[in-house]
Design an enzyme around this catalytic site. Structure first.
Site, PDB file in Angstrom:
ATOM      1  CE  LYS A 180     -13.426   5.991   1.189  1.00 10.88           C
ATOM      2  NZ  LYS A 180     -12.416   5.995   2.252  1.00 10.88           N
ATOM      3  CG  HIS A 229      -2.009  -0.962   1.174  1.00  7.11           C
ATOM      4  ND1 HIS A 229      -3.244  -0.701   0.638  1.00  7.11           N
ATOM      5  CD2 HIS A 229      -2.039  -2.243   1.584  1.00  7.11           C
ATOM      6  CE1 HIS A 229      -3.997  -1.777   0.736  1.00  7.11           C
ATOM      7  NE2 HIS A 229      -3.290  -2.742   1.308  1.00  7.11           N
TER       8      HIS A 229
END
Ligand code: F58
Length: 801
Positions: A651, A355
């Site tokens: 988002k 990540h």
């Protein structure tokens, strides 16, 4: 389950007596919440039991185990209602009882079992796994105090414990009978038994790992997965002997030491003890999780050959990489298999997701720490390392030496993860390229087939359906509700609104969300926000590479222009939120800078009609759900190459905000999907940044001196502009000007300002703005975690036939 309002109300009212011994009328709001949650759990548990027996019967089904240090699940009440398909019934039923569902949810404490994107990603993945009916268990830690609760006191971050368990947590089930014993320290005795060497750990410290399961309910059907969080308890219980001898402290000391393992997320790792505790945490949940997996496997299978067909382990970032040696230990020491057979199983079961390319997350443990705390695991790592190097072709020898797991007195965990996994993936196309060409360049040469890319996604059910009812209702009215199950359907909006104008509808939905946020800010900080201003939002972990500092410098620039030159701008509200890691001093200084700036701007009558700056404390999932829907502008301005993917960007996009961003992480793919006219891209490209890092050629001092406006802004850090200035921001100035500005803030400043001017111009044209908004929403379907999970399953897990 309830099929209508009446039926729900009846069950709910009856439940009060069973749970509280009180009537509905005499109960507090806390009790009303508890009873509602317990009623939902009663049904969820019964679904969970059905799913488990179905899976035990149908043992050909493979299961995914998602190992993660973080699960940022957020509040569960309303999400569970949506997932069970009873949101409307319950909402209306409660209304008839005089209760507001939102107020009831407000009672719930947000667990905060994570810090950033990777934790929220894990929660979104659990949502999508359940939705796609992929049997899955999330394995993690039940931190008693979660991530710290952030308070801002005198402009500075203060860390307090997050007591999310103080009123009990209704969504978990303690499974004491499924506890496991985890062994630390001691020494390893080697015995020859028949023709095998047997390794026995002696004089160890035993800790009990107790699992707590949180059901993860599928959207619209009755399948239930769960997240299993392990809590540390004292294996030997209370030390009665010491207590009876009057040594009360000793009697509880061991208990306290053991429980500390699951007290907090990411203990401060700036000292040895903190680092040791982190390593303990990692082994603790990895070992407990694996033991429980193998126990279940053995219940249903009589040999291990089929293990890779039944079990898939995904290692979420480098922290759970001890899965690899621990799995080897169990197979060799406990199950009696030989090395080669065990290695084949492990390397066919484990897969690793990276990540970040930042060194801070590519963990390295001192050899002596590992050897002392986990003596048997260390021996296994040594052996993995030895075989890695010895089984090298002559041309590989040097590469392997340079990429050894054990080097320079350290255990390199990311290398262990790559070597021991069948798959290694990055989390956006760009990041996956970077790990192949930079971070793991030589390991990629050795194992090219392992590397792949899985662009992140987010739960559109939580971040759009639940978080933004105004927009969701508009979408459902326009194109039906299918988008909730298949986010790609959002693209139908473009056809639907081809000859129809939806500017006013989108504007109205956005405005209502902005009003809600303005009320929240008023309540929390007593600041009046102009709802017609542009809401420009920057929310994420505070980190130099995420460049909250560049945003702040731009605000200083605007302030000066308005104050000294009477510049008129469309009013803007800049909103920040995010936590700094407790030992990250520079990030804390940046928080202080933003708060000092807010103080100056918001109080200045010449300026505050046009500008407001707000730093909201304690960023978590619940706050995020208020912020994303209210944003006009989404700040995604990391130094190109540094943000692995970003998920906030997605988002914001699905909530109709327009992105100002660099071509970094998943911004690249967002730009590809919406087209460059519908996103504001600026700044250095990732190749340019990497090139500067590798070849040099950037001199921030020259950039500073060549741009008078920039110089003036940067000088404010040291010229007394901040009235509480006691040299507090000098270090920031020094980093930018004299230490060559590692994150290229000065270099990108000019082009950032240009992008910001373009935003202002575009915003003034309402129709144009909302056309772009619509395009962003309609193209957000790709960034649903349902798509991501399907990609993982297709390429790595292969659970769904
Ligand atoms: C994040 N990593 C990435 N790590 O920064 C972000 O780009 C990505 O979208 C997200 O993962 C999901 O893939 C992240 O959140 C941490 O918080 C680490 C925790 C351990 C210490 C170092 C940071």
């Amino acid at each position: 389950m309830f099929t209508n309002k009446e039926n729900f109300k009846k069950q709910y009212l009856e439940r009060f007596k069973e749970v509280t011994g009180e009537s509905f009328e005499n109960s507090s709001m806390q009790e009303k919440y508890n009873v509602l949650a317990s009623l939902i759990m009663k049904h969820a548990n019964s679904y969970l039991a059905d799913t488990k027996s179905r899976m035990d019967r149908d043992n050909n089904q493979k299961r995914v185990y998602y190992f993660s240090m973080e699960f940022l699940i957020g509040k569960l009440l309303i999400m569970n209602l949506y997932n069970m398909g009873i949101y409307k019934i319950v909402n209306e039923g409660l209304e008839e009882l005089g209760l507001d569902l939102i107020e009831v949810e407000n009672i719930e404490l947000d667990p905060g079992l994570g810090h950033g994107g990777l934790g929220r990603l894990a929660a979104c993945f659990m949502d999508s796994l359940a939705f796609l009916n992929i049997p899955a268990v999330g394995m993690g830690l039940r931190y008693r105090y979660g991530s710290f609760q952030q308070k801002i006191v005198d402009g500075q971050q203060v860390e307090l414990p997050n007591r999310w368990l103080q009123n009990g947590y209704p969504w978990e089930i303690k499974k004491a009978s499924k506890s496991e014993i985890i062994k630390f320290y001691g020494k390893v005795k080697v015995e020859r038994i028949e023709d095998r060497l047997q390794f026995i750990q002696e004089d160890y410290e035993a800790v009990t790992a107790v699992p707590y399961d949180i059901p993860q309910i599928d959207f619209d059907s009755n399948d239930v997965n769960y997240i299993r969080l392990w809590s540390a308890e004292n294996a030997y219980g209370f030390d009665l002997e010491s207590f009876n001898n009057g040594d009360y402290l000793k009697a509880v000391k061991n208990k306290a030491n053991v429980e500390a393992i699951t007290h907090v997320l990411y203990p401060n790792d700036s000292n040895y003890k903190g680092r040791l505790l982190r390593l303990k945490q990692q082994y603790f949940f990895v070992s407990a999780g694996l033991k429980s997996i193998i126990r279940r496997y053995k219940r249903n299978n009589d040999n291990f050959d089929k293990l890779p067909e039944k079990i898939q382990i995904q290692i979420n970032d480098t922290h759970p990489s001890l899965v690899i040696p621990e799995f080897m230990r169990i197979l060799i020491d406990e199950e009696g298999f030989d090395w080669d057979y065990s290695w084949k199983l492990v390397t066919n079961v484990c897969a690793y997701t990276n990540h970040t390319i930042l060194t801070e997350a590519l963990e390295k443990w001192p050899v002596d720490m590992m050897e002392n705390l986990l003596p048997r695991i260390y021996l296994i790592i040594e052996e993995i390392n030895r075989r890695f190097i010895e089984n090298a072709l002559p041309i590989e020898k040097d590469i392997k030496m340079r990429n050894a797991i054990l080097r320079d007195g350290l255990v390199h965990m990311a290398n262990l993860a790559v070597i021991g996994s069948k798959s290694v993936n990055g989390v956006s196309a760009l990041h996956s390229d970077i790990i192949k060409n930079e971070t793991f360049k030589e390991l990629y040469q050795l194992y090219p087939w392992k590397f792949n890319s899985k662009t992140n996604g987010v739960s559109h059910r939580r971040f759009l359906l639940k978080a933004n009812p105004h927009l969701s209702n508009f979408l459902t009215d326009a194109i039906g509700s299918q988008w909730q199950k298949d986010a790609a359907k959002l693209e139908e909006l473009e056809k639907h609104f081809k000859n129809r104008d939806c500017t006013e509808d989108l504007y109205e939905a956005k405005r209502k969300n902005k009003e809600r946020l303005a009320e929240y800010i008023k309540k929390k900080q007593n600041i009046d926000i102009d709802v017609d201003s542009i809401f420009d939002i920057h929310i994420k972990r505070i980190h130099e590479y995420k460049r909250q500092l560049m945003n702040a410098l731009h605000i200083i620039y605007l302030y000066d222009k308005i104050k000294n030159e009477g510049m008129k701008i469309h009013p803007r509200t800049f909103i920040f939120a995010g936590k700094a890691a407790p030992s990250y001093n520079m990030a804390k200084k940046i928080i202080r800078l933003i708060n000092s700036l807010a103080d100056i701007v918001n109080k200045d009558k010449d300026v505050n009609k046009y500008l407001k700056v707000v730093f909201l404390e304690n960023f978590n999932v619940s706050l995020a759900e208020i912020l994303y829907p209210a944003a006009d502008v989404s700040e995604q301005i990391s130094t190109a190459s540094k943000e692995a993917s970003g998920t906030g960007n997605m988002k914001f996009m699905m909530n109709g905000a327009l992105t100002v961003g660099t071509l970094d992480g998943a911004n690249v793919e967002i730009a590809e999907r919406v087209g460059e006219d519908n996103i504001f891209i600026f700044g250095l490209r990732s190749e340019e940044v990497i090139n500067y890092y590798n070849e040099g050629g950037y001199c921030s001092y020259d950039t500073y001196n060549s741009n008078p406006e920039l110089k003036n802004v940067v000088n404010h850090l040291i010229n007394g502009f901040f009235y509480d200035d006691i040299g507090e921001f000098e270090e920031i100035y020094e980093n930018l000007v004299n230490h060559n500005d590692t994150y290229f803030v000065l270099k990108d400043f000019e082009s950032y300002m240009k992008a910001q001017r373009k935003i202002e111009k575009t915003y003034k044209n309402k129709k144009l703005w909302f056309d772009k908004t619509l395009k962003n929403i309609s193209r957000s379907g790709y960034f649903s975690s349902d798509r991501t999970i399907k990609d993982y399953d297709r390429d790595i897990w292969k659970v769904k036939k």
